[in-house]
Motif scaffolding. Structure first.
Motif, PDB file in Angstrom:
ATOM      1  N   GLU A   1       0.835  -1.211   0.000  1.00 22.61           N
ATOM      2  CA  GLU A   1       0.000   0.000   0.000  1.00 22.61           C
ATOM      3  C   GLU A   1       0.863   1.253   0.000  1.00 22.61           C
ATOM      4  OE1 GLU A   1      -2.603  -0.343   3.337  1.00 22.61           O
ATOM      5  OE2 GLU A   1      -3.801  -1.965   2.443  1.00 22.61           O
ATOM      6  N   GLU A   2       1.949   1.249   0.769  1.00 25.66           N
ATOM      7  CA  GLU A   2       2.867   2.392   0.789  1.00 25.66           C
ATOM      8  C   GLU A   2       3.490   2.617  -0.588  1.00 25.66           C
ATOM      9  OE1 GLU A   2       5.740   1.405   3.738  1.00 25.66           O
ATOM     10  OE2 GLU A   2       4.457   1.910   5.449  1.00 25.66           O
ATOM     11  N   LEU A   3       3.902   1.516  -1.223  1.00 22.56           N
ATOM     12  CA  LEU A   3       4.549   1.610  -2.533  1.00 22.56           C
ATOM     13  C   LEU A   3       3.568   2.094  -3.598  1.00 22.56           C
ATOM     14  CD1 LEU A   3       7.054   1.147  -4.279  1.00 22.56           C
ATOM     15  CD2 LEU A   3       6.370  -1.252  -4.511  1.00 22.56           C
ATOM     16  N   VAL A   4       2.343   1.541  -3.596  1.00 23.22           N
ATOM     17  CA  VAL A   4       1.324   1.954  -4.574  1.00 23.22           C
ATOM     18  C   VAL A   4       1.003   3.443  -4.406  1.00 23.22           C
ATOM     19  CG1 VAL A   4      -1.084   1.676  -5.259  1.00 23.22           C
ATOM     20  CG2 VAL A   4       0.334  -0.343  -4.847  1.00 23.22           C
ATOM     21  N   TRP A   5       0.889   3.899  -3.138  1.00 20.28           N
ATOM     22  CA  TRP A   5       0.627   5.321  -2.898  1.00 20.28           C
ATOM     23  C   TRP A   5       1.767   6.178  -3.437  1.00 20.28           C
ATOM     24  CZ3 TRP A   5       3.460   8.990  -0.254  1.00 20.28           C
ATOM     25  CH2 TRP A   5       2.837  10.230  -0.064  1.00 20.28           C
ATOM     26  N   ALA A   6       3.007   5.741  -3.201  1.00 20.55           N
ATOM     27  CA  ALA A   6       4.174   6.521  -3.633  1.00 20.55           C
ATOM     28  C   ALA A   6       4.230   6.643  -5.153  1.00 20.55           C
ATOM     29  CB  ALA A   6       5.455   5.875  -3.106  1.00 20.55           C
ATOM     30  N   ILE A   7       4.014   5.541  -5.865  1.00 23.76           N
ATOM     31  CA  ILE A   7       4.068   5.580  -7.334  1.00 23.76           C
ATOM     32  C   ILE A   7       2.932   6.446  -7.879  1.00 23.76           C
ATOM     33  CG2 ILE A   7       3.865   4.187  -9.431  1.00 23.76           C
ATOM     34  CD1 ILE A   7       5.242   1.911  -7.912  1.00 23.76           C
ATOM     35  N   GLY A   8       1.739   6.301  -7.294  1.00 21.60           N
ATOM     36  CA  GLY A   8       0.601   7.107  -7.735  1.00 21.60           C
ATOM     37  C   GLY A   8       0.820   8.587  -7.498  1.00 21.60           C
ATOM     38  N   LYS A   9       1.374   8.940  -6.330  1.00 23.74           N
ATOM     39  CA  LYS A   9       1.617  10.346  -6.013  1.00 23.74           C
ATOM     40  C   LYS A   9       2.714  10.933  -6.903  1.00 23.74           C
ATOM     41  CE  LYS A   9      -0.323  12.215  -3.333  1.00 23.74           C
ATOM     42  NZ  LYS A   9      -1.527  13.079  -3.449  1.00 23.74           N
ATOM     43  N   LEU A  10       3.763  10.160  -7.133  1.00 17.41           N
ATOM     44  CA  LEU A  10       4.825  10.618  -8.036  1.00 17.41           C
ATOM     45  C   LEU A  10       4.280  10.886  -9.439  1.00 17.41           C
ATOM     46  CD1 LEU A  10       7.870   8.319  -7.131  1.00 17.41           C
ATOM     47  CD2 LEU A  10       7.774  10.798  -6.920  1.00 17.41           C
ATOM     48  N   THR A  11       3.412   9.997  -9.904  1.00 16.95           N
ATOM     49  CA  THR A  11       2.833  10.160 -11.240  1.00 16.95           C
ATOM     50  C   THR A  11       1.948  11.396 -11.297  1.00 16.95           C
ATOM     51  OG1 THR A  11       2.889   7.761 -11.577  1.00 16.95           O
ATOM     52  CG2 THR A  11       1.436   9.036 -13.013  1.00 16.95           C
ATOM     53  N   ASP A  12       1.180  11.638 -10.240  1.00 13.82           N
ATOM     54  CA  ASP A  12       0.322  12.820 -10.193  1.00 13.82           C
ATOM     55  C   ASP A  12       1.155  14.096 -10.234  1.00 13.82           C
ATOM     56  OD1 ASP A  12      -2.212  13.837 -10.204  1.00 13.82           O
ATOM     57  OD2 ASP A  12      -2.357  14.012  -8.027  1.00 13.82           O
ATOM     58  N   ILE A  13       2.248  14.120  -9.482  1.00 13.66           N
ATOM     59  CA  ILE A  13       3.152  15.285  -9.485  1.00 13.66           C
ATOM     60  C   ILE A  13       3.777  15.461 -10.863  1.00 13.66           C
ATOM     61  CG2 ILE A  13       5.337  16.160  -8.556  1.00 13.66           C
ATOM     62  CD1 ILE A  13       4.581  14.741  -5.902  1.00 13.66           C
ATOM     63  N   ALA A  14       4.210  14.348 -11.471  1.00 17.77           N
ATOM     64  CA  ALA A  14       4.847  14.408 -12.792  1.00 17.77           C
ATOM     65  C   ALA A  14       3.894  14.971 -13.841  1.00 17.77           C
ATOM     66  CB  ALA A  14       5.331  13.019 -13.204  1.00 17.77           C
ATOM     67  N   ARG A  15       2.605  14.628 -13.749  1.00 15.45           N
ATOM     68  CA  ARG A  15       1.624  15.168 -14.697  1.00 15.45           C
ATOM     69  C   ARG A  15       1.544  16.685 -14.586  1.00 15.45           C
ATOM     70  NH1 ARG A  15      -3.095  10.914 -13.026  1.00 15.45           N
ATOM     71  NH2 ARG A  15      -2.221   9.045 -14.011  1.00 15.45           N
ATOM     72  N   HIS A  16       1.555  17.196 -13.366  1.00 13.55           N
ATOM     73  CA  HIS A  16       1.471  18.648 -13.178  1.00 13.55           C
ATOM     74  C   HIS A  16       2.755  19.346 -13.627  1.00 13.55           C
ATOM     75  CE1 HIS A  16      -2.074  17.615 -10.808  1.00 13.55           C
ATOM     76  NE2 HIS A  16      -2.387  18.901 -10.797  1.00 13.55           N
ATOM     77  N   VAL A  17       3.902  18.721 -13.350  1.00 17.46           N
ATOM     78  CA  VAL A  17       5.171  19.298 -13.804  1.00 17.46           C
ATOM     79  C   VAL A  17       5.217  19.327 -15.322  1.00 17.46           C
ATOM     80  CG1 VAL A  17       7.680  18.964 -13.838  1.00 17.46           C
ATOM     81  CG2 VAL A  17       6.406  18.598 -11.722  1.00 17.46           C
ATOM     82  N   ARG A  18       4.750  18.249 -15.954  1.00 15.32           N
ATOM     83  CA  ARG A  18       4.735  18.184 -17.415  1.00 15.32           C
ATOM     84  C   ARG A  18       3.769  19.216 -17.995  1.00 15.32           C
ATOM     85  NH1 ARG A  18       6.993  15.804 -22.248  1.00 15.32           N
ATOM     86  NH2 ARG A  18       5.788  16.993 -23.728  1.00 15.32           N
ATOM     87  N   ALA A  19       2.608  19.355 -17.368  1.00 18.24           N
ATOM     88  CA  ALA A  19       1.622  20.314 -17.857  1.00 18.24           C
ATOM     89  C   ALA A  19       2.179  21.736 -17.800  1.00 18.24           C
ATOM     90  CB  ALA A  19       0.340  20.220 -17.039  1.00 18.24           C
ATOM     91  N   LYS A  20       2.963  22.016 -16.770  1.00 21.62           N
ATOM     92  CA  LYS A  20       3.562  23.347 -16.646  1.00 21.62           C
ATOM     93  C   LYS A  20       4.566  23.588 -17.764  1.00 21.62           C
ATOM     94  CE  LYS A  20       5.362  26.387 -13.049  1.00 21.62           C
ATOM     95  NZ  LYS A  20       5.778  26.486 -11.635  1.00 21.62           N
ATOM     96  N   ARG A  21       5.366  22.579 -18.090  1.00 18.20           N
ATOM     97  CA  ARG A  21       6.309  22.722 -19.206  1.00 18.20           C
ATOM     98  C   ARG A  21       5.578  22.796 -20.534  1.00 18.20           C
ATOM     99  NH1 ARG A  21       9.816  19.467 -20.889  1.00 18.20           N
ATOM    100  NH2 ARG A  21       9.055  17.493 -20.031  1.00 18.20           N
ATOM    101  N   ASP A  22       4.484  22.022 -20.653  1.00 16.87           N
ATOM    102  CA  ASP A  22       3.684  22.075 -21.881  1.00 16.87           C
ATOM    103  C   ASP A  22       3.157  23.478 -22.144  1.00 16.87           C
ATOM    104  OD1 ASP A  22       4.075  19.454 -22.514  1.00 16.87           O
ATOM    105  OD2 ASP A  22       2.158  18.735 -21.743  1.00 16.87           O
ATOM    106  N   SER A  23       2.742  24.163 -21.082  1.00 13.04           N
ATOM    107  CA  SER A  23       2.209  25.515 -21.238  1.00 13.04           C
ATOM    108  C   SER A  23       3.280  26.492 -21.727  1.00 13.04           C
ATOM    109  CB  SER A  23       1.620  26.016 -19.919  1.00 13.04           C
ATOM    110  OG  SER A  23       2.629  26.167 -18.939  1.00 13.04           O
ATOM    111  N   CYS A  24       4.561  26.119 -21.529  1.00 20.04           N
ATOM    112  CA  CYS A  24       5.672  26.962 -21.993  1.00 20.04           C
ATOM    113  C   CYS A  24       6.201  26.525 -23.353  1.00 20.04           C
ATOM    114  CB  CYS A  24       6.807  26.937 -20.974  1.00 20.04           C
ATOM    115  SG  CYS A  24       6.373  27.607 -19.366  1.00 20.04           S
ATOM    116  N   GLY A  25       5.655  25.432 -23.895  1.00 24.23           N
ATOM    117  CA  GLY A  25       6.062  25.002 -25.240  1.00 24.23           C
ATOM    118  C   GLY A  25       6.901  23.755 -25.293  1.00 24.23           C
TER     119      GLY A  25
END
Length: 695
Positions: free
Chosen positions: A265-289
């Motif tokens: 459960e700890e590992l699944v939460w960690a991978i899911g949270k990392l992926t959620d953060i990565a989506r937002h980081v990517r979206a921010k870069r996408d907005s810059c091109g």
């Protein structure tokens, strides 16, 4: 005659006698690849003068052809010297390496406080990066990227350091690798394997628990103990909720059921949270091109006897993007701090904007499908590529992105003192400053960056670590060398992939072997044929519509093709073959056709893949292509969802601003209609338009 001349004459006589007594040896068999050195080339001769050096191996043999690739690209495969080996710490099964108590006092200890794990390809031994995520006492999140501390073991100007600098990079071929560092470091002491203590250099961010905005960042030398060594497929399974992959996690096997469930459960939460953060980081870069470019990576699948069983295109997984975004984030923040502290001799990585004329084929191909590609900026290009999506054929978008990739300039390492700050920008990643920090086992540039980072963060201590840093001039020269070695390694990897593609098809009979028939997509029109991409094997090549005898392709009612007398008509987006009997067939850009794959052998050059059109109708889709289609839709939706939320928030702010301006206009009766500033901005945009493209 003096003594020296007498000795020389005596040696010549001995050598002449031995030559007469010894029968000639055939050092250069006709079926081998050999190295020769050119000594001279007379202006009156069509042939150069040279001498034989050595035999590399037999023509067509895997080891011989691989040796040719290494020699052509100057890849060093010599074993590490005794002097370099003596510099390495010892670690054996009887006496394994341990953390030094004195070094332990100098580092932040994360062994018992952080859930650290790595995600890498299957079979990876040189694990140089690991991740962590946890919730802080104040409710915010702490994201960590932990990189192997190679510089602790590789002293400046040591024998190992000089050798690593000369090699500059680990060279990865289709079936093997040639390390930059001795294996005791690359596969053991610097590899962040699970359940062992390792030295690391960590970048840690405190993130807002809701928006994931970065609140603060810090850099430290640390001690970590990775809990899991995951492969991409297992991590993706956990992300998707597929618990059948749990059996592949070795670290969970020996635990009792209750403990295993808790750890899982700890590992699944960690991978899911990392992926959620990565989506937002990517979206921010996408907005810059930021650009999502396309490349084909082929994995060679070998059987137990090391024979080629299959060629497998790399499966795109969202967890690939998760790891990549975390590494990009770390590289970006390290680039900022080393530049701030060493503005005139920091090692960064730049990606210049491509020349507009290189996009001409991309624009023409897109227009054939009714898409318009705007290439004036990375943001415009990224938005255009996102819109150029055919829902019935995802291969179209893949090919357009591949063309955009080919149009790009090469990203290069540089010293910040050698060019102005406005040229630091990374076009593809849409970042103002970027470097390589996350792979010091494989890249010498990262070792240099680690030393710069340590010098920047230890400035306030009594240790003077700046004395070992390169000056701008020396760093500029080093960057040139590393860039050259990187190009050579990339070229060798490409040649190795092509070699395995040829060897895979060479022992197969194209007429009877089903695997020699595949679906192909036309991505370029030429005067006497078309260029075809074969997704199943990641192959790109020419398919001719006119053969050496002057015959052209003619298609029967069932779609099968035969050669007949006739002529070709070449247009921008299509090519038409017409026989003397009046039969006609037209092939257009992005048409799916059926091709036969074979090998064209040569004694003087490497074998090449040959594509032959056997039908003008598509071949049946493979499971791999269907999977890529489904993933493409899934990934696009996820990124778009995050990007859409950010854009909606931005539009809401813009709407409020416009309403305020309108109220002020009504109250103070200022300029009616478009303001002078807006008018000047429109004129400026018009000046940037590519007029030739419009025509």
């Amino acid at each position: 005659m003096n003594g020296k001349e007498e000795l020389l004459l005596f040696v010549r006589m001995i050598l002449k006698k031995r030559h007469q007594e010894t029968p000639p040896v055939n050092l250069c068999p006709q079926d081998c690849r050999v190295i020769v050195r050119i000594d001279s080339w007379e202006s009156t001769s069509v042939y150069p003068n040279g001498h034989f050096v050595r035999v590399l191996g037999r023509i067509g043999d895997l080891e011989g052809e691989t040796a040719v690739i290494l020699v052509e690209n100057g890849i060093s495969v010599a074993p590490f010297s005794e002097a370099q080996t003596c510099e390495m710490p010892s670690s054996t099964s009887e006496n394994p390496w341990k953390v030094n108590p004195e070094e332990e006092l100098k580092r932040i200890d994360l062994r018992n406080t952080h859930l650290v794990f790595s995600i890498d390809p299957k079979g990876c031994e040189d694990v140089d990066d690991a991740l962590s995520i946890r919730t802080l006492a104040n409710g915010n999140l702490e994201l960590g990227v932990h990189i192997a501390d190679v510089t602790h073991f590789v002293a400046v100007n040591s024998y190992t350091d000089i050798e690593a600098r000369a090699r500059a990079t680990t060279c990865y071929l289709a079936d093997r690798r040639y390390d930059m560092l001795p294996s005791i470091l690359s596969a053991d002491l610097c590899s962040l394997l699970s359940r062992v203590e390792r030295y690391a250099v960590s970048v840690m961010w405190e993130l807002d628990k809701n928006s994931y905005e970065i609140l603060r960042v810090w850099y430290n030398r640390t001690i970590i103990q990775s809990s899991y060594k995951l492969v991409y497929e297992v991590a993706q399974g956990l992300l998707d909720g597929d618990l059948s992959v749990v059996d592949d996690i070795l670290e969970l096997k020996e635990l009792d059921e209750r403990t295993r469930q808790q750890k899982l459960e700890e590992l699944v939460w960690a991978i899911g949270k990392l992926t959620d953060i990565a989506r937002h980081v990517r979206a921010k870069r996408d907005s810059c091109g930021a650009l999502e470019l396309e490349g084909v990576e082929i994995r060679v699948q070998l059987d137990d006897k090391k024979n080629i069983h299959d060629l497998i295109p790399k499966q795109p997984l969202e967890v690939h993007e998760t790891v990549a975004e975390c590494m990009i984030l770390a590289n970006h923040w390290v680039a900022k701090i080393i530049w701030e502290n060493f503005p005139h001799h920091a090692l960064l990585r730049q990606h210049p904007p491509p020349r507009q004329e290189f996009f001409s084929e991309l624009r023409e191909c897109a227009s054939a499908k009714g898409f318009s590609i705007d290439t004036r900026s990375n943001k415009a290009l990224a938005d255009s590529l996102n819109k150029a999506d055919d829902p019935l054929d995802p291969t179209v978008n893949k090919l357009l992105r591949s063309m955009a990739t080919q149009a790009m300039s090469n990203a290069l390492y540089f010293s910040t003192g050698s060019c102005p700050e406005e040229e630091f920008h990374h076009y593809g990643l849409a970042l103002d400053k970027y470097t390589h920090f996350t792979s010091p086992i494989r890249r010498y540039a990262d070792i240099v960056v680690h030393r710069l980072l340590m010098a920047a963060t230890l400035k306030d201590t009594k240790v003077d670590v700046t004395v070992n840093l390169f000056s701008n001039k020396d760093l500029e020269e080093l960057c040139r060398h590393i860039n050259n070695r990187n190009r050579a390694a990339q070229h060798a990897q490409k040649q190795s992939t092509e070699l395995f593609q040829c060897m895979y098809f060479k022992d197969k009979v194209p007429e009877t072997e089903e695997r020699c028939t595949a679906d192909g997509v036309i991505y370029s029109i030429r005067t006497n044929g078309v260029l075809v991409f074969v997704p199943r094997y990641g192959i790109k090549g020419a398919a001719y519509l006119k053969n050496k005898e002057g015959l052209v392709i003619s298609c029967q009612s069932d779609g099968s093709c035969v050669w007949k007398p006739g002529s070709l008509q070449h247009f921008q987006n299509r090519i038409t073959s017409t026989t003397v009997a009046g039969e006609s067939v037209t092939l257009s850009l992005f048409d799916h056709i059926t091709v036969k794959v074979s090998v064209q052998s040569s004694r003087c050059h490497p074998d090449t893949i040959k594509l032959e059109i056997i039908s003008n109708i598509p071949y049946k889709n493979t499971a791999t292509e269907l999977y890529q289609k489904n993933f493409h839709i899934m990934k696009t939706d996820l990124v778009k969802e995050v990007t859409r939320s950010a854009e909606e928030a931005l539009l809401a702010q813009e709407k409020n601003r416009v309403e305020v301006i309108q109220e002020e206009h009504q109250e103070y009766c200022q300029t009616k209609g478009v303001s002078l500033y807006q008018l000047l901005e429109e004129i400026r945009d018009l000046a940037l338009l590519d007029v030739s493209a419009g025509n």
